[in-house]
Motif scaffolding. Structure first.
Motif, mmCIF file in Angstrom:
data_model
loop_
_atom_site.group_PDB
_atom_site.id
_atom_site.type_symbol
_atom_site.label_atom_id
_atom_site.label_comp_id
_atom_site.label_asym_id
_atom_site.label_seq_id
_atom_site.Cartn_x
_atom_site.Cartn_y
_atom_site.Cartn_z
ATOM 1 N N THR A 197 2.156 -5.641 -5.577
ATOM 2 C CA THR A 197 0.864 -6.003 -5.034
ATOM 3 C C THR A 197 0.879 -7.101 -4.139
ATOM 4 O OG1 THR A 197 -0.210 -5.877 -7.181
ATOM 5 C CG2 THR A 197 -1.284 -7.090 -5.592
ATOM 6 N N ARG A 198 2.152 -8.048 -4.426
ATOM 7 C CA ARG A 198 2.315 -8.908 -3.234
ATOM 8 C C ARG A 198 2.968 -8.342 -1.928
ATOM 9 N NH1 ARG A 198 1.069 -13.574 -0.745
ATOM 10 N NH2 ARG A 198 2.710 -14.761 -0.287
ATOM 11 N N VAL A 199 3.966 -7.518 -2.047
ATOM 12 C CA VAL A 199 4.367 -6.742 -0.773
ATOM 13 C C VAL A 199 2.990 -5.847 -0.188
ATOM 14 C CG1 VAL A 199 5.621 -4.694 -0.204
ATOM 15 C CG2 VAL A 199 6.452 -6.180 -1.765
ATOM 16 N N VAL A 200 2.260 -5.300 -0.728
ATOM 17 C CA VAL A 200 1.079 -4.728 0.003
ATOM 18 C C VAL A 200 0.198 -5.818 0.757
ATOM 19 C CG1 VAL A 200 -1.144 -3.338 -0.261
ATOM 20 C CG2 VAL A 200 1.267 -2.764 -1.437
ATOM 21 N N GLU A 201 0.048 -6.795 -0.052
ATOM 22 C CA GLU A 201 -0.805 -8.149 0.428
ATOM 23 C C GLU A 201 -0.265 -8.453 1.663
ATOM 24 O OE1 GLU A 201 -1.328 -12.267 -1.665
ATOM 25 O OE2 GLU A 201 -2.292 -10.721 -2.811
ATOM 26 N N ASN A 216 1.674 3.112 -0.622
ATOM 27 C CA ASN A 216 0.361 2.294 -0.764
ATOM 28 C C ASN A 216 -0.252 2.512 0.793
ATOM 29 O OD1 ASN A 216 0.136 1.140 -3.301
ATOM 30 N ND2 ASN A 216 2.021 0.042 -2.826
ATOM 31 N N ASP A 217 0.372 3.552 1.679
ATOM 32 C CA ASP A 217 -0.174 3.595 2.954
ATOM 33 C C ASP A 217 -0.417 2.269 3.743
ATOM 34 O OD1 ASP A 217 -0.518 6.239 2.519
ATOM 35 O OD2 ASP A 217 -2.453 5.965 1.882
ATOM 36 N N THR A 269 10.340 -0.482 1.642
ATOM 37 C CA THR A 269 9.654 0.516 2.643
ATOM 38 C C THR A 269 8.928 1.689 1.976
ATOM 39 O OG1 THR A 269 11.701 1.697 3.135
ATOM 40 C CG2 THR A 269 11.024 0.168 4.685
ATOM 41 N N GLN A 270 9.707 1.966 0.559
ATOM 42 C CA GLN A 270 9.044 2.947 -0.170
ATOM 43 C C GLN A 270 7.883 2.470 -0.903
ATOM 44 O OE1 GLN A 270 11.700 3.926 -3.189
ATOM 45 N NE2 GLN A 270 10.780 6.130 -3.666
ATOM 46 N N ILE A 271 7.572 1.173 -1.212
ATOM 47 C CA ILE A 271 6.441 0.792 -1.870
ATOM 48 C C ILE A 271 5.549 0.600 -0.682
ATOM 49 C CG2 ILE A 271 5.480 -1.424 -2.832
ATOM 50 C CD1 ILE A 271 8.139 -2.127 -3.806
#
Length: 155
Positions: free
Chosen positions: A35-39, A82-83, A76-78
């Motif tokens: 979640t933090r990575v996408v944020e 999550n586009d 990068t896979q994460i």
């Protein structure tokens, strides 16, 4: 191993310690990390910047030394799941930025032969990297031109 565009040898750097499990003191949930990575990606940070922010700031005050050990997936896979990944890879984008800066400098200073050579080397690296990524992360028709690079960097 020698460097590509100089006669010098490469410098040996430090390696990451061999570890199969995340450290005991870093007990953050994998979902919280994702979640933090996408944020952070939505805020406009590159993958390398995200890794440094997780290392320094962490999630809920707990630093994350290695995203892959903590989640089982590369950063990068994460982002791809999550586009949230960029349209071109980060290393190619950085080279394109450098080539655009060097070309602008060369337009102002046409007698700067050292930077002319640096521009040639950078464009050579871009072409090799584009061949590597073509078809997988880049379009099949992608080819490097200065105008295309300026458009990609200006966006």
């Amino acid at each position: 191993m020698a460097r590509i565009h100089t006669r010098r040898r490469g410098s040996s750097g430090s390696d990451k310690p061999v570890a199969d499990d995340p450290p005991e003191w870093s007990d953050v949930d994998a979902d919280a990390i994702e979640t933090r990575v996408v944020e952070l990606a939505d805020q406009g940070h590159d993958p390398s910047q995200i890794g440094m922010k997780l290392r320094d700031e962490g999630v809920k005050g707990t630093p994350i030394p290695n995203v892959k050990l903590a989640t089982g997936k590369k950063l990068t896979q994460i982002l791809e799941e999550n586009d949230a990944s960029g349209e071109i890879p980060e290393d190619l984008y950085n080279l394109l930025e450098r080539a655009v800066r060097l070309r602008e400098h060369m337009d102002e200073n046409p007698q700067d032969h050292q930077n002319k050579r640096a521009l040639q080397n950078t464009e050579s690296k871009i072409r090799r990297l584009a061949d590597y990524y073509r078809g997988d992360q880049l379009d099949e028709e992608f080819s490097y031109t200065h105008d295309a690079a300026r458009e990609l960097v200006s966006d």
